[in-house]
Design a protein around this motif. Structure first.
Motif, short mmCIF file in Angstrom:
data_model
loop_
_atom_site.label_atom_id
_atom_site.label_comp_id
_atom_site.label_asym_id
_atom_site.label_seq_id
_atom_site.Cartn_x
_atom_site.Cartn_y
_atom_site.Cartn_z
N ALA A 179 0.84 -1.16 -0.08
CA ALA A 179 -0.05 0.04 0.25
C ALA A 179 1.08 1.47 -0.04
O ALA A 179 0.60 2.45 -0.56
CB ALA A 179 -0.87 0.03 1.07
N GLU A 180 1.88 1.15 0.55
CA GLU A 180 2.87 2.64 0.73
C GLU A 180 3.72 2.64 -0.21
O GLU A 180 4.10 3.59 -0.88
CB GLU A 180 3.42 2.61 2.42
N SER A 213 1.73 6.77 11.29
CA SER A 213 2.64 7.19 10.19
C SER A 213 4.16 7.03 10.90
O SER A 213 4.23 7.11 12.00
CB SER A 213 2.36 8.14 9.46
N LEU A 260 2.56 9.53 3.41
CA LEU A 260 1.17 9.13 3.43
C LEU A 260 0.42 10.42 3.24
O LEU A 260 0.60 11.17 4.02
CB LEU A 260 1.15 8.30 4.48
N GLU A 290 -4.64 7.54 3.99
CA GLU A 290 -3.75 6.19 4.19
C GLU A 290 -3.17 6.53 5.87
O GLU A 290 -3.08 5.64 6.25
CB GLU A 290 -2.55 6.32 3.29
N ASN A 292 -4.05 3.69 9.29
CA ASN A 292 -3.01 2.87 10.03
C ASN A 292 -2.94 3.32 11.52
O ASN A 292 -2.65 2.65 12.32
CB ASN A 292 -1.49 3.43 9.64
#
Length: 619
Positions: A117-118, A389, A395, A399, A403
């Motif tokens: 995803a990152e 993060s 991000l 996003e 997290n």
């Protein structure tokens, strides 16, 4: 007891003071007296509290202590006095590793999902296939083989780049420019080989050719791997390839670091002795010799402390060899080391050269250190889940929020609390002080945790000068609330007798019967609370000031991250543009250089600078 629980432990911040006091609350079975207990230290680090054959407490302490134990019983607690064998402040009381299957630890598949995803994949590498047809049948002009494919490839590449993420675009452009520069350098070196006048010059040119060819080989492999969906294994492989390419750039062609023994005596030294010799030589400014001994300890013994020192030395010298040693040691699964894993995790957290700020990478290396009992790693993981993060991140807000996990934040903080970490006590106390992250405001809880933090980490008191004032405000606030609630309850009670001479209760306001001219009762606590509200003093380093008339303005983490992202995007674009213009203007700069010197000489002659200099030389 698996954790410290309500245990209080005290140590001094003085490096030479090795005294250690542990106050353990022990619930004894009925009929058992404290003098029947047995308290001993086993294997220099295991504290045991027993009653006959029953073990009440068995803890592995953070480090070694003396076998001599003094203890006493005080108010349903056992106070144990110990002596640390080595000076220094302990970060926690217990050395308690985690189970490998603990539910808090992310699995490899979960980490792969974070990386995917990152770290976005680059477009696949496309190879141009030349046409086999030698000409055209319709009489049109013949094109060289592969030209149509090249045009089509360029068009497809432009379309793909337009749809890519901005950071992917920057990475792709950087890799393409780097490859172009290396190929140009290779052509230049290959042309210089036959023109070499001496054998030494020829050998040097050939060596340079090998270095550039090796860098191109590694670059092509990295580019191919980056076109696949990113996983933990793939990410670590590309990071090592990037470090290997940087090592080749400084003249190192081997895939591993080596260091020969110069004398037979060096083989007999232990890693700790090699470290001591290296540090001593550093203090004597013998850098080359110091690096030699530290490298022996790092290469032949995988000594973590020596590797950590070498990383700092090589970083100062601008060499990637230290980072290569550090990452290789941290990812070693046969002998997982806390020191190097924690250091690598912190660099992936804040971002450093060769260590980009990647959320999944920081979690991976923090977990490896936390699994071996590192409370620093546990606190780092707690902060990652609280922020969602790394400290520096690319991000976006969506996003980052995905997290954030407060449940895991509290769980990792509890892991550190169970091991008696002073930093965790302080954080928990501040949360109760402010009533944040799902915890209620509580003076008693905040006072208890902060007191325990000060006892085991005395330096915390020096860094938190305003904490006492904040505690006092919370205490006054709770007392005022309690007194106000009690008075309201008494006033609203139907059993409260009314004065015969008092006026009847007002049906409109529902007020209780009081004398018309009676002044309202104000307690001392209420006056203090009102006074505190008017002051502008901050509680924790000036961050908890109460200003009723002013509106508190906060800047979210996402906004700060967005500004940071925009700043770096603009920096990359401007830097690339300036570098491109400067490179393209090279022929123009070469052509204008003689004219510049002519103008400069005319200017000097007009002021007599050149003539005076010439005359002085003749004299």
């Amino acid at each position: 007891m698996t954790g410290v629980g309500k245990t209080h432990w005290v140590q001094s911040s003085d490096e030479d003071d090795v005294a250690l006091e542990i106050r353990i609350p022990v619930v004894l079975p009925p009929g058992v007296r404290t003098k029947e207990l047995t308290i001993v230290v086993k294997d220099e680090a295991v504290l045991c509290v027993k009653h006959k054959d029953t073990s009440l407490v068995q803890w592995r302490l953070y480090s070694t202590v003396s076998d001599e134990v003094e203890w006493r019983a005080e108010q349903e607690a056992v106070v144990v006095d110990l002596q640390k064998k080595e000076g220094g402040t302990w970060p926690c009381l217990l050395n308690l590793p985690m189970r490998g299957d603990d539910k808090l630890l992310l699995t490899e598949s979960e980490l792969d999902a974070l990386f995917s995803a990152e770290v976005k994949a680059l477009p696949p590498v496309k190879k141009v296939q030349p046409k086999e047809d030698d000409g055209t049948e319709d009489g049109t002009e013949e094109k060289p083989a592969g030209e149509d494919d090249l045009d089509r490839l360029l068009e497809e590449t432009v379309e793909e780049i337009q749809e890519l993420d901005m950071f992917v675009k920057a990475e792709l452009k950087g890799m393409e420019e780097e490859e172009t520069e290396m190929r140009a350098k290779l052509r230049e070196l290959e042309e210089a080989v036959p023109l070499a006048e001496t054998e030494e010059a020829r050998e040097s040119a050939l060596k340079q050719v090998k270095l550039v060819e090796k860098m191109l080989e590694i670059h092509a492999k990295t580019r191919e791997l980056r076109s696949y969906p990113c996983t933990l294994k793939l990410f670590l492989e590309t990071q090592l390839l990037d470090l290997m390419k940087s090592r080749v750039n400084v003249g190192e062609l081997s895939d591993t670091e080596t260091e020969p023994f110069l004398r037979e005596e060096e083989k007999e030294l232990t890693p700790h002795q090699l470290l001591q010799v290296g540090v001593q030589l550093l203090q004597e400014q013998e850098l080359e010799k110091a690096i030699h001994f530290l490298r022996i300890a790092a290469v032949h013994h995988k000594h973590p402390q020596s590797i950590s020192i070498l990383f700092r030395i090589y970083s100062e010298l601008g060499s990637p060899r230290g980072a290569f040693l550090l990452l290789q040691r941290a990812k070693d699964d046969e002998d997982v080391d806390v020191t190097t894993n924690l250091q690598v995790a912190e660099m992936f957290d804040r971002g450093a050269r060769h260590f980009p700020p990647i959320f999944g990478a920081a979690i991976h290396f923090y977990q490896r250190a936390a699994r071996n009992g590192s409370v620093h790693a546990m606190m780092g993981l707690a902060q990652l889940y609280l922020r969602g993060s790394t400290s520096a991140t690319t991000l976006n807000e969506t996003e980052r929020k995905a997290n954030v996990n407060l449940e895991k934040y509290h769980a990792w903080l509890q892991q550190a609390l169970d091991r008696g970490a002073g930093a965790a006590y302080f954080v928990k106390g501040c949360m109760h002080l402010r009533g944040e992250h799902g915890l209620e405001k509580s003076y008693a809880e905040a006072k208890d945790y902060i007191t325990r933090a000060r006892q085991c980490q005395p330096e915390i008191a020096k860094r938190a000068a305003g904490i006492d004032a904040a505690l006092d405000r919370l205490r006054i606030e709770e007392e005022a609330t309690a007194e106000g609630g009690a008075e309201s309850a008494v006033a609203a009670s139907p059993e409260t007798p009314s004065s015969p001479s008092s006026p009847p209760q007002s049906p409109a306001t529902g007020a209780s019967s009081v004398k018309a001219n009676a002044a309202p009762k104000v307690t001392a606590a209420a006056r203090l609370a009102a006074l505190e509200e008017k002051t502008a003093g901050a509680a924790l380093s000036g961050t908890d000031a109460r200003k009723p008339a002013a509106k508190k303005v906060t800047v979210s983490h996402a906004a700060a991250a967005a500004r940071s992202r925009v700043f770096w995007e603009r920096t990359v674009v401007v830097g690339t543009a300036v570098y491109s213009i400067w490179s393209l203007a090279f022929p123009i700069r070469v052509m204008l250089l003689p004219h510049f010197y002519n103008v400069l000489m005319m200017f000097m002659d007009s002021f007599g600078i050149g003539s005076s200099s010439s005359s002085s030389m003749l004299m």
